[in-house]
Every structure is written in C-alpha cells, then in structure tokens.
Write a protein that holds these residues in place. Structure first.
Motif, mmCIF file in Angstrom:
data_model
loop_
_atom_site.group_PDB
_atom_site.id
_atom_site.type_symbol
_atom_site.label_atom_id
_atom_site.label_comp_id
_atom_site.label_asym_id
_atom_site.label_seq_id
_atom_site.Cartn_x
_atom_site.Cartn_y
_atom_site.Cartn_z
ATOM 1 N N ARG B 397 0.789 -1.169 -0.022
ATOM 2 C CA ARG B 397 0.036 0.126 -0.201
ATOM 3 C C ARG B 397 0.948 1.445 -0.056
ATOM 4 N N CYS B 398 2.054 0.872 -0.390
ATOM 5 C CA CYS B 398 3.214 2.298 -0.180
ATOM 6 C C CYS B 398 4.466 1.750 -0.859
ATOM 7 N N ARG B 399 4.988 3.031 -1.548
ATOM 8 C CA ARG B 399 6.008 2.771 -2.140
ATOM 9 C C ARG B 399 7.376 3.801 -1.622
ATOM 10 N N PRO B 400 8.435 3.185 -1.151
ATOM 11 C CA PRO B 400 9.430 3.977 -0.532
ATOM 12 C C PRO B 400 10.191 4.662 -2.125
ATOM 13 N N LEU B 401 10.385 6.140 -1.825
ATOM 14 C CA LEU B 401 11.119 6.801 -2.871
ATOM 15 C C LEU B 401 12.382 7.627 -2.306
ATOM 16 N N ARG B 402 13.389 7.694 -3.129
ATOM 17 C CA ARG B 402 14.595 8.553 -2.744
ATOM 18 C C ARG B 402 15.304 8.028 -1.520
ATOM 19 N N GLU B 403 15.258 6.723 -1.437
ATOM 20 C CA GLU B 403 15.708 6.371 -0.276
ATOM 21 C C GLU B 403 17.479 6.118 -0.102
ATOM 22 N N GLU B 404 17.999 6.492 -1.347
ATOM 23 C CA GLU B 404 19.352 6.061 -1.719
ATOM 24 C C GLU B 404 20.393 7.026 -0.908
ATOM 25 N N ALA B 405 19.833 8.226 -0.400
ATOM 26 C CA ALA B 405 20.607 9.293 0.274
ATOM 27 C C ALA B 405 19.801 10.050 1.310
ATOM 28 N N GLY B 406 20.731 10.705 2.280
ATOM 29 C CA GLY B 406 19.968 11.528 3.181
ATOM 30 C C GLY B 406 19.537 10.880 4.402
ATOM 31 N N LEU B 407 19.040 11.879 5.307
ATOM 32 C CA LEU B 407 18.470 11.259 6.573
ATOM 33 C C LEU B 407 17.217 11.223 6.635
#
Lengths: 475, 475
Positions: B397-407
């Motif tokens: 029910r969800c999609r992680p996005l832009r998880e390759e960088a940052g906090l």
C-alpha cells in the motif's frame, strides 16, 4: 567505442576512474548530447573490466544527470554544455596537492601594528580571567553531563543558565526576571539582529549619537529606519524622541557609550512615560555597568519599568572574555510569547558546553569574585593611567572626565588642532588615538578635542613615552 | 528633618540603607521635586551616624539623578515623578528570596509527548557520536592553548579551523576554496542572516517549494522579497527562474529538502548560466550530502562554478550534533572583500574552544572515520525501517522513494484520505506524521499522500506496532 586506460587510475577504484573519464569527455564535448553509450556489457568487455565496474560508473553519471537512460534502449548523454578547453574533472581531481593552494595561510588579516600608545586597544584584563577555574568547570561539565550535551538546546538557552542569570541579575542589577524572559545568544551583535526581527524593521529606531556604531550597523543591515539621537551630559534628552515618529530607542543610560554620561532618573521616567504612551520600546544596552568605581552600580531602566517596555541586553564579552560570545536579552513578560512565535524557530547559537560552564561559573560564585577582583584591577589600572597623565607634559593641558565608571574615560584636550589632524599626526608618531568625534554619525554631534581612553589594555610601562609623544601633537 | 532608623538596615551598609530610604521617599512622593535636603552634617547628627554615611548616600542619589546639587546651596530633589502607592525600592530590595519567584523552573517548554511512531523525530545517531574523543580533544585544547583561547577570534573564524575545513571540503566534496573564502558561524540559520545582509534584501530571493521553511523564515524576517520556486523530480526547473526578476536562488540541488530530488547536470549548468548572465547568485545549501548510500557523493554546484556565483553553505548539525552550532559558508573569491567590508565588524559567533576542537577533530581524521561509521549506521537503520515497512500491513500500500541518500526518504501512500485528515487521525492514534505537503508554501506545490520519513531517530523496536497503526488510518 570509448577507450580509457584503466591502468592509469592510480589509487582510484576502477568505477570511479571510469566515471571521471566519461564525465570529462562529456564536459569537454568529446561525447555530445544525445550520443548513445555502449552497453555496459560491451564496454566492460572492450575495457577488460567487470560489468559491475561499468554499471557503477553509469549509475553515478545517471545520478548526477550526465546520462539519461531510456527504458530498454540504453544510456544517452544528457543535454550537458561542454566547456571549450575547460579542465576536465579528472584533471581537477588530481591537483589538490598543488603547491600553494593553501600556501598563503592566515593571509588577509594583517598582523597588528605595534603602537607606542594605543587608546583603541581591546582586550586587557583577560590576564585576570580565572582560566584554570573555567577549564576545570568545562572538564566537569564534560564528564558530568557526557553525551547529553549533544542534544539540541532549547531555543532561548539551557534552563540551568537562564536560572543562574535570573538570580545573578536580581542580585547584581536589581532586575526581576523569570528565566522564561531570558534569551541566550552568541553575543550582542547577534542579539541586535534578534531585536529588530522581534520588534520589526518597519519601526523607526532612535540610536545615540555619538554611540556604538555596531548597533547602528546591525539595525541598518536589517533594513530598520535608524535616526540619530543627540546625547548631552545626561544622555538622551526627551526632546529628541518626544513628538517624533520613533518607536524604539536603543540606549545605554547607565554609562552612555562613548560619552560615559549617566541618565538621571527624571529622564529615565520620561523615557518610560514616552514608551508607555504607545506601541514603543526601549532597548537598554547595559554593556559595562558592572564596573563602577565609586558608589553603587546605577540601577537599570529595566528595574523601574512597570509597563513592560524595556528590553534589557548584556553580554559577558567585557566581564569574562570576548571570545566566549555569550550574551542575553531580558524580555518584558508580554513579549515572551511573541518572541517564541516569531523567533522560536531559531536554534540557540551558544553551544551547550559553554552554557553549562557559565551556569556553574555564576551559581558557584566564581563570577562574583571575578568581578570583584576585576573592579580592583581596573580601578588600579585607571589610577595608574590618570597618574601617568598627571606626570606627563599633558598635565595642565587636559582634563579627565567621567572616569568614575566603565572601561573607558574621556580626556578633554586643550588644543586647536582638529581631531582628524591630530589622529593623522598620531598615526605618524605611532599613536592610535580615539576621539569622541570618531563615534558621531552627524558632524558636530560630539564635542571635539576629546579623547576616548580605552584603558584596560594600556600597560603602565611605556605609557610615559606615549603621553609625551601625544603632548607634542597638540601645538 | 528626615528620620530613618538605621538599626533596621539588616546586613546593608548604613549609607546603602540611607540611600534606599531617601530614594523610596522620593519615589513615593513623600519628598517632592525641588525640596531641599538637610545638609550632610545636619542629617548625620540627626541620625546619629558619620557624615561620610550621608555623603555616600547623597553621592549615589546624585549619580542616579534623584538629587541635584546647586553650588554652595545644597541638595534638592530632582523632577522625579512619584509612583502613587508604588513599592519603594527598599521594599523591592528585600523580596529576592520570595518563595516562587523562580519557583516555576523550566516552565514554558512542555515535555515531549511520547509517540507510538514519530516521523518528525530529530536527533538519532547522536549515540554514534564519539563523545569521548570530542571531550578528550576539548581537554587537550584547554590545556594546550590555555588563556590564549580568551582572545577575540577573527570575524570569519580561527585560521586553524578554516584551513582544516578547506582541506576537508576539497577531499570530501571536491570544493576548492582558500581558507579566506570560509566564514564560520553559529549554525545555518545564523548564516542565512549573514547571506541576506551580504547580498542585500532588495533582491528577489527564490526558494524551493516545498522546501526548508527556516530558510524562508530567516529571509523574510530580514525583509527580503521571497518567491516560491517549484520543485519536480529533478529539483528546480529553469523556467522557474529564467526571465524572472529574481536575483538569488536558495537551492539544495544535491538532495532537495524534503523531496530528495537530485538536480542533474544540465539543470545545474542552466542555473550557473542564469547566474552568470547578471548580478545574480546561487546559495547552495548542502545540508546532508555526506550521507549517500549508493555510488559517490553528488559533486556540489560550487565545484563546477567557474564564474564565482555559488555561495556554499553547510553545517555540522547533522554530521556531528545539533547542539554544537557550527556551520560555515564558502564565498566566491570576488565576494570575500565585500563580506569583510560589510559584515567584517560582526564578531565570530562560535567560541574559540569549539573551533579549535573541531579543527583537531577534522585534521586528525576523526571526522572522516565518524562519517564512515555513521554512513553504515544510517544505512542499517534505513534498511531496518524499510524492512519493517515490508513486513507490516503497509506493504503493497506504499512505495519508498529517494531512499538512496540523506537522512529522510519518502513513502508514497495508496490512500484517498487527505493529508490533513491523516495527520489528525495519526495524532489521535499517537503517530506524529510528516507529509511532503507540510513543507509546501503554496497549496498544490507538493504531491499529496507522501510521507517524509525522518528515520535516524526511529528505533527498530516497536516500529511494527507504529506501522500497523499507520496502516489502519489509510481507509
């Protein structure tokens, strides 16, 4: 096919070197926008390296936008401008060790010139600071509080420091303030910024003339409308602000900077009455009231303010050390909410370690004994300087004024030579002079021929020679 | 004749008690303006005390302006307003020990509510900070540098720190900067103030929308004209600023806050070209580029700026600890002189002790190993959070996005419930949510139904329960 010699990569990982090479070719124009890159597999075979190497290089170029990928069609050079003849990043990447890149260290700030006599000298008295106590308390804070020191601090300062300040202010200055009214910040200039941002730049700000130029600078940099307030022997006269459209006055009523005038109580009442009659405020800059050598300290405006009109400001730059950068505001209770709402998002600018160290320094009585010692030290230094003047050829040609308080006094000179000419002659003779007129904004707002003697850094040794040279300039 | 019982003075010196009594009588109106006071000798005899006591009391009242003296005619009450029924200072002077004056300690700041799931949580990772190393270096700085630490620091920071930063910036970010270009200051928000004051509030400032609200707040508090810049998956598109009257863009091109978008090189070049075509500048806020979990860090705009148009800004709040308050600017060489002229009067806001400690921390390699450890730590924590999402009823029910960088990363939710309603439901269920739309200034500038997951403070324990509760809100 793209050809790079991976053996030239030095200590770089293969993928990183390949990434730099391709990026360089894109930036130099050798690979043009829209050009299709070989498949990962093909390029890997061609260069004799693993597919993962090419994959990682392409991924990085993609992340930085040098390449775009089209679903199942491969990788293309993006619409990147080439730099004609520009250095490619791979080249840039190797020149960090270039001799001289950081060669001119500490440049830009000229070493201070050694003066025969320096009336503008800052510092002085630092030698009296109980550094070993401060260092011990810092060590204690580090070991007692440990990693908890790393957590973010409340925007207005750590509670322990604000409590210690509230007690200190009551005992030393008769100021009744709850810790909630206190805002800790990194020095007076920072706090001036907060004050304009709290009260609003659209108001008219009146500042003493002659006065403290940094306050004017900060207000003006914030876009506030600044106006000069005249100063006489009792500070700012009521005519200067009554009936004007000013809404905030920045004052140093307890020891006006730089004239040293003390504003008497009837004028203080006039100031409070003026402020009370509208949406107006008084900023009380109490920058050196700790040093009064006869009688009791002058009670601050804040302590007789019953209408919540005074924003009190002080720092530890003069009482402790200029490098500590700790100052504070005492807000009237009615402005605490507005502060929190408008400026509460600002993180506190003083590190937790310093705040806790200062809290201990205050609450364990070190500050009070330090102040007592420093009063004796400064009084002694002032006396030595006044004696040296009396023993010099200046005697009979000058009168000390306002020498009973603060870390500077005035010396009225009998001379017809204009201040600027005196300053020029002084500079030639190795004397760094400071006149009341140096602190004026409008021509004529300060009396001429009056030196401002910042004496804490004036060592008694060698003072005689400096004063002799000064006397020679007067004719 | 004035009559006071000096035996009631408690621990006060006689002159001080007498001074308070007379002042009280003036303020209460018992002694009216113009009234003549008894001579010192007469009052001393009347009260049975030494003349010096009266002399000192009169001198203090004179200094504060309650009395005026007329040559050879004696002392008169000045034009002081009386307070009808007001407390006299003598009374005020005894109430410091009053119960409750500082009774409500640490009030005003409510204790943080314990959340079942807190996506806005700050901190986290502080436990990874090598506090013992920092404490040891602080102790070393204290003992090696001693009282020299008390001297005022150059306005842009101590040379040792600026040199260490120059090297660090080159090695980690490919930024070539001389120490003279670096300005050290107490955190990002303070530096934002300096930036507007350096570049001028009269310019139009473009800020990313959604974006970092504190930057907007500080610019607006400084009176700058702020305008929203739209943000898409590649950061700010050139149409947003080309052909406008904007003159300064505040950007986070390496990891846009909060969307996480990386601005690709063609857009970066467009930004630089735009800035190069006028008296325009780019402020590059590189707030968390140290944390990139795949590939190399994204090279900053500053490193490809050949026209001196980029003002680079970073802090140690995320890489070390929020309570340290150390940030820095890298100015283009051509602005160094303007900075010194316009803002060089500002004292450096970071205490010397912290600056030297950080210089050692950088130059002796502790920072680099700390960063390496923290990258592993954060990557691990991010992975645990992503796994927990996959193992929860949210999966699918969800999609992680832009998880390759940052906090932080994004979590796109499949739901029709509006963000505000979700936030409200969350609050009730003990979930503190954070949506992309929370960071927008104009309605519709950020996509809805997208959580911003600030994960460093999300402990893996108990995450499952929080995510279950979150999944229940979506219908």
């Amino acid at each position: 096919m793209l050809t790079y010699d991976l053996e030239k990569r030095g200590e770089l990982p293969r993928y990183d070197y390949l990434y730099r090479c391709i990026k360089g070719d894109i930036l130099s124009g050798r690979l043009g926008p829209g050009e299709r890159l070989p498949s990962k597999r093909a390029l890997a075979a061609h260069l004799g390296t693993a597919v993962a190497t090419v994959e990682n290089a392409y991924a990085q170029l993609l992340a930085e936008g040098y390449l775009v990928s089209r679903q199942r069609a491969g990788y293309y050079v993006a619409q990147v401008e080439s730099r004609a003849g520009g250095a490619c990043p791979a080249e840039v990447g190797t020149c960090g060790a270039e001799a001289g890149l950081w060669g001119e260290r500490r440049g830009g700030e000229a070493p201070p010139r050694p003066w025969l006599l320096d009336l503008r000298g800052s510092g002085g008295g630092i030698e009296g600071f109980p550094f070993s106590v401060w260092a011990r308390l810092t060590r204690r804070v580090l070991s007692e509080r440990g990693p908890a020191l790393l957590r973010a601090v409340p925007h207005s300062g750590v509670p322990e420091l604000r409590e210690a300040l509230a007690r200190h202010l009551y005992e030393l200055r008769g100021i009744r303030a709850r810790p909630e009214q206190i805002v800790v910040g990194a020095g007076a200039e920072y706090l001036y910024n907060l004050l304009v941002q709290l009260l609003g730049r659209e108001r008219g700000y009146g500042l003493e003339d002659p006065g403290y130029s940094r306050a004017w600078q900060v207000y003006a940099l914030n876009g506030a409308r600044c106006r000069s307030l005249p100063v006489d022997g009792q500070g700012v006269p009521p005519e200067a602000f009554e009936g004007t459209d000013l809404q905030v006055l920045h004052l140093s009523p307890n020891h006006q900077f730089p004239t040293g005038a003390v504003t008497p109580i009837p004028r203080r009442q006039a100031m409070l009455r003026w402020a009370g009659a509208g949406d107006r405020y008084l900023i009380e800059d109490d920058y050196d009231s700790e040093f009064r050598f006869s009688g009791r300290p002058i009670p601050p405006l804040q302590s007789i303010d019953q209408g919540g009109k005074v924003l009190y400001l002080n720092t530890f730059s003069r009482t402790l050390a200029p490098s500590l950068r700790i100052g504070y505001l005492v807000l009237p209770p009615a402005l605490v909410g507005r502060y929190r709402e408008k400026l509460g998002f600002y993180a506190c600018t003083v590190p937790a370690i310093e705040q806790h160290t200062l809290a201990l320094f205050l609450s364990e009585g070190y500050f009070e004994s330090h102040l007592n010692r420093m009063r004796v030290f400064y009084r002694g230094r002032r006396d030595r300087v006044l004696e040296a003047v009396q023993d010099s050829p200046l005697a009979g040609r000058c009168r000390p004024l306002r020498e009973e308080a603060g870390l500077h006094f005035l010396l009225e000179l009998d001379t017809d030579v204009p201040d600027r000419e005196l300053a020029r002659r002084g500079e030639e003779a190795g004397l760094r002079l400071s006149f009341l007129t140096d602190y004026q904004r409008r021509e004529g707002s300060a009396p001429a021929h009056t030196l401002v003697v910042h004496y804490p850094a004036l060592a008694p040794e060698g003072l005689g020679r400096g004063l002799e040279a000064l006397a020679r300039l007067l004719d």
